[in-house]
Design a protein around this motif. Structure first.
Motif, short mmCIF file in Angstrom:
data_model
loop_
_atom_site.label_atom_id
_atom_site.label_comp_id
_atom_site.label_asym_id
_atom_site.label_seq_id
_atom_site.Cartn_x
_atom_site.Cartn_y
_atom_site.Cartn_z
N MET A 288 1.53 6.21 5.88
CA MET A 288 1.77 4.73 6.28
C MET A 288 3.17 4.62 7.31
O MET A 288 3.43 4.02 8.16
CB MET A 288 2.15 4.00 5.20
N LYS B 78 1.13 3.11 -3.29
CA LYS B 78 0.03 3.66 -3.79
C LYS B 78 0.12 4.75 -4.76
O LYS B 78 0.88 5.72 -4.34
CB LYS B 78 -0.94 3.61 -2.80
N GLU C 220 0.95 7.73 -0.13
CA GLU C 220 0.79 6.92 1.26
C GLU C 220 2.16 6.68 1.93
O GLU C 220 2.17 6.19 3.13
CB GLU C 220 0.12 5.36 0.98
N TYR D 19 0.88 -1.21 0.20
CA TYR D 19 0.02 0.06 0.09
C TYR D 19 0.96 1.18 0.09
O TYR D 19 0.50 2.19 -0.31
CB TYR D 19 -0.80 0.06 1.23
N ALA E 276 -1.67 13.00 -3.73
CA ALA E 276 -1.59 12.43 -2.26
C ALA E 276 -0.45 11.22 -2.63
O ALA E 276 0.05 10.77 -3.46
CB ALA E 276 -2.60 12.03 -1.85
#
Lengths: 571, 81
Positions: free
Chosen positions: A535, A523, A531, A520, A529
Motif C-alpha cells: 500500500m 490487514k 499490506e 486495508y 505477508a
C-alpha cells in the motif's frame, strides 16, 4: 509464371520510382500536420513518462505509401510500360492478342500490388488509426474490425498488424529508455520458448540463440541477423529496411548492459567503465568522501520537498476534478431537457481534468526522480515476464507500472538475483481482483510465482510486486509486521466485510484499521505477508504528496524500506 | 466478473470489464453514457478496494440504476491480494 510476374513487378516498380516519389513528396506537407496531431494524442508512453512516445516509433515507418492512392497514382505508369513491352515483343497495338496480354498482365500486377500494399499496412496510416482508436476508446476486437474494414483485409491480418505495430513501438521506447539510462550496449532477448522463430529450410528469419537472441551490440548500432543480414535497432524495427518476416508476430525484447559481453548492469561495481577501470576503483585524484550520502533516502526531507514542489499542483487538480464531478452530477440529475448540452459540458470538463492529471503524473514522476525516490534504472524490468499480447490495451499502464517498480527497486542485487533465478509472470484478466501468488519449490529459494494484474493499472502492478519484494526480503516482512503491530496495538481485528459491506471482500480478510490511509493497510495475514509495503509503494507512486500529508509515519516507513532495499541496512 | 443493471427497460451488462447496452431511446442513451465511465471506475480500482463487480455495482446504484446481478470471481486460496 509466378517468377516472371515477380520480375515484371520489380521492373515496373523500378520504372515507377519517380512517380512513387512524387506521391511521397505531395504527402510530406500533410504528414507534418498529421504528425503534430498524433503527437498531441499519443498513446500513453511506455517506460519513463518523458521518454519517446509511441508515435515516434511509428513514424519510423512513414516511408510506406498509402494503400488506396498507390494504384491511382502509379496505374498509368504501369499501363504505359505494358504497352511498350508488348510493342517491343512485335505485337501491333491493334492486335486483339496484344490487348488480351495487356489486360491480363494489368490484372496480375494490380493483384500483386494490392498484396504488396497489404504488406505495407504497418505504416503511418495505421499509426493514425491506432492513435484514433485510443482517442475514442476503441481497443481490441472493435479496433481490429475497424482496421480490417478500412484496409480490406481479414480480421486476423488486422489483429496481427495492430499487435506488431505496438511491438515496434514498445521496442523503440525501450531503446530510448536504455539510452537515457546510460546503457552503452544492448542485448537482444527472445521469448526463449518453443514458439521462437528458428532457422529452418527455406527461411532465414532466426530469432533464437543462433540468430538474434543473446546478441549484444553498442546501443547506437543495429543488431545484424547472422542468417538474413537484416539490420534492426530494436525488435520490430523496420527503419533500416528489415523485411516483414523479421517483424511480424515478433515477441522479442532487449535489455541494456554496460559491457560488450552483455553481463553488466548499471550500478554493477564490477563492470569496467570506458577507461577499463572498475567503477569501484578510486579515480586519481580520489574525491573527498561525501558528508551525507546523497543516495540515502530521508522521509522527512522528501515530504518537505514534495510539499514545495507539488502543493499548487494538487490544489489545481482538486479544482478540475470537482468541476468534472459537478458536471457529471448535473448531467445525471437533470435528464431530459438540455441533456446534450450538459453532456458536452461534462465531456469538456472531464477532458480538462484528464489532461491535467496526465501532466501532474509527469510532474510527480520528475519530482520523485529528483528526490531519488525513483532511480532511472530498468535493471529488473526485462526479467519480469508480461504474459499478454502486445496489442492488449492494458499493456501501456502495465509497462508503466513495471518501469516504476523497477525504478523503485533500482539495482538491488537481491531482487535481480531472485528474479533471474525464478522469473515472475505478470498475467492479466480484466475485471478480476489483483493478487500475488508465490510458487516456492525445492529447486530454488527464490519466490517466483505470478501476479494477477486485475485492471492492469500502474498502481496495481507496483502494489502486487510490493508483495513480491516482501517475499524476497523476509526481514522487511518482519519489520513491516512489527511496524503495523506497533501502530495498531490494542485494536481489535475487524472484518473488511463489516467495514465495507457490499464491496466484495472475502470473509477471511480482517484488519485493524487504525488511522491508516486505508483500513486495508492494517490487514492481518498472520506472519506470511502485510499490506504495509504494498500500500505504501502504491500510494507513493499514485499521489506522493497526498500520502505524505495523510500518513507521514507510513510514508517515512515506506521510504526507509526503499532505502534498505537499495542501500542495505535495517529498514 | 458479471454485473447486470436496469434502467427504465434498458439493460446494461458488464462481463469481465466489457459492457453492452440493450434497449432503445433515452434510457438506453443514458445507460450508454453511464457505461462509458465503467472503464474509468474499474481502472481506478486497486487490490485494496474489494471485488471489482461489487464496487462497480455500488457505483451503478449511486447513478440510480437497479442492479440485479453482481458476481466476482473468488480469490484462490493462499494468495495475497
Amino acid at each position: 509464371m509466378a517468377r516472371a510476374r515477380l520480375s515484371w513487378l520489380r521492373a515496373a516498380l523500378r520504372a515507377a520510382r519517380d512517380a512513387l516519389r512524387e506521391v511521397e513528396r505531395s504527402k510530406r506537407a500533410d504528414q507534418a500536420a498529421e504528425r503534430r496531431r498524433i503527437e498531441e494524442r499519443a498513446l500513453p508512453p511506455i517506460g519513463d513518462p518523458d521518454v519517446l512516445r509511441i508515435v515516434d516509433a511509428l513514424s519510423g515507418l512513414s516511408s510506406e505509401l498509402y494503400t488506396g492512392r498507390l494504384l491511382e497514382e502509379v496505374g498509368p505508369v504501369f499501363d504505359r510500360l505494358l504497352r511498350e513491352t508488348v510493342s517491343r515483343a512485335g505485337f501491333m497495338e491493334s492486335d486483339p492478342r496484344a490487348q488480351a496480354i495487356i489486360r491480363e498482365t494489368q490484372g496480375y500486377i494490380r493483384s500483386d500490388l494490392f498484396k504488396w500494399a497489404q504488406g505495407a499496412m504497418l505504416a503511418e496510416p495505421l499509426a493514425r488509426d491506432l492513435v484514433g482508436g485510443m482517442d475514442t476508446g476503441t481497443f481490441g476486437t472493435p479496433l481490429y474490425r475497424k482496421v480490417a474494414a478500412k484496409y480490406g483485409v481479414t480480421i486476423y491480418d488486422a489483429e496481427r498488424n495492430v499487435r506488431t505495430t505496438y511491438t515496434t513501438a514498445a521496442g523503440s521506447t525501450e531503446l530510448a529508455s536504455l539510452k537515457r539510462s546510460g546503457y552503452k550496449f544492448k542485448t537482444w532477448v527472445s521469448s526463449r520458448d518453443h514458439r521462437v522463430r528458428r532457422k529452418r529450410a527455406g527461411r532465414v528469419d532466426d530469432h533464437s540463440s543462433t540468430g538474434f537472441d543473446g546478441q549484444t551490440v553498442p546501443v547506437d548500432e543495429p543488431f545484424v541477423s547472422p542468417t538474413s543480414g537484416a539490420r534492426m535497432m530494436h525488435p520490430g524495427d523496420r527503419s533500416l529496411g528489415a523485411p516483414g518476416v523479421e517483424i511480424y508476430n515478433c515477441r522479442c525484447t532487449m535489455v541494456g548492459s554496460v559491457t560488450a559481453d552483455g553481463r553488466g548492469e548499471l550500478g554493477d561495481s564490477s563492470a569496467p567503465d570506458e577507461t577499463g577501470h572498475a567503477a569501484n576503483e578510486p579515480a586519481p585524484p580520489p574525491p573527498p568522501p561525501p558528508v551525507v550520502d546523497p543516495n540515502r533516502l530521508d522521509g522527512a526531507r522528501i515530504r518537505d520537498e514534495l510539499e514545495k514542489r507539488l502543493g499548487d499542483l494538487d490544489r489545481q487538480l482538486a479544482e478540475l476534478d470537482a468541476e468534472s464531478t459537478g458536471a457529471w452530477k448535473e448531467l445525471t440529475r437533470h435528464e431530459g431537457e438540455g441533456y446534450q448540452e450538459k453532456k458536452a459540458a461534462w465531456t469538456a470538463a472531464k477532458e480538462r481534468a484528464a489532461d491535467a492529471r496526465r501532466a501532474a503524473n509527469m510532474t510527480r514522476y520528475q519530482a520523485l526522480v529528483d528526490l531519488r525516490v525513483l532511480t532511472t534504472s530498468k535493471a529488473a524490468r526485462p526479467v519480469v515476464n508480461v504474459r499478454l499480447r502486445s496489442s492488449n490495451p492494458a499493456l501501456p499502464s502495465i509497462e508503466r507500472g513495471l518501469a516504476l517498480w523497477a525504478n523503485l527497486v533500482g539495482d538491488s542485487p537481491e531482487v535481480l538475483a531472485a528474479i533471474r533465478a525464478r522469473p515472475v509472470d505478470l498475467v492479466f484478466s480484466k475485471g478480476r481482483r489483483a493478487f500475488y501468488e508465490s510458487r516456492p519449490d525445492a529447486t530454488s529459494q527464490a519466490p517466483g510465482g505470478y501476479v494477477m494484474m486485475g485492471n492492469g493499472s500502474a498502481g496495481t502492478v507496483v502494489h502486487e510486486l510490493g508483495h513480491y519484494l516482501e517475499r524476497v526480503y523476509p526481514d522487511v516482512t518482519a519489520s513491516s509486521i512489527a511496524w503495523r503491530n506497533a501502530r495498531t496495538a490494542g485494536e481489535p481485528l475487524v472484518k473488511l466485510q463489516t467495514l465495507f459491506p457490499g464491496a466484495g471482500y472475502d470473509s477471511w480478510e480482517v484488519t485493524r484499521p487504525d488511522a491508516f490511509v486505508h483500513p486495508y493497510v492494517g490487514k492481518d495475514y498472520g506472519n506470511r505477508a502485510t499490506e504495509v509495503l504494498s500500500m505504501g509503494l502504491q500510494r507513493l507512486m499514485e499521489d506522493p504528496l497526498k500520502f505524505a500529508r495523510d500518513d507521514p509515519g507510513h510514508f517515512d516507513y515506506t521510504v526507509s524500506v526503499l532505502d534498505r532495499i537499495r542501500n542495505g541496512g535495517p529498514p | 466478473m458479471r454485473v447486470v443493471a436496469l434502467y427504465r427497460g434498458a439493460r446494461l451488462v458488464v462481463v469481465n470489464g466489457e459492457w453492452s447496452v440493450s434497449g432503445s431511446g433515452e434510457p438506453a442513451e443514458r445507460l450508454r453514457d453511464i457505461a462509458s465511465r465503467v472503464d474509468e471506475v474499474l481502472d481506478e480500482l486497486g487490490p485494496s478496494d474489494g471485488g471489482p463487480a461489487h464496487v462497480l455495482a455500488e457505483w451503478l446504484r449511486e447513478q440510480g440504476l437497479d442492479v440485479t446481478t453482481v458476481r466476482d470471481r473468488p480469490l484462490p486460496r493462499g494468495v495475497v491480494p
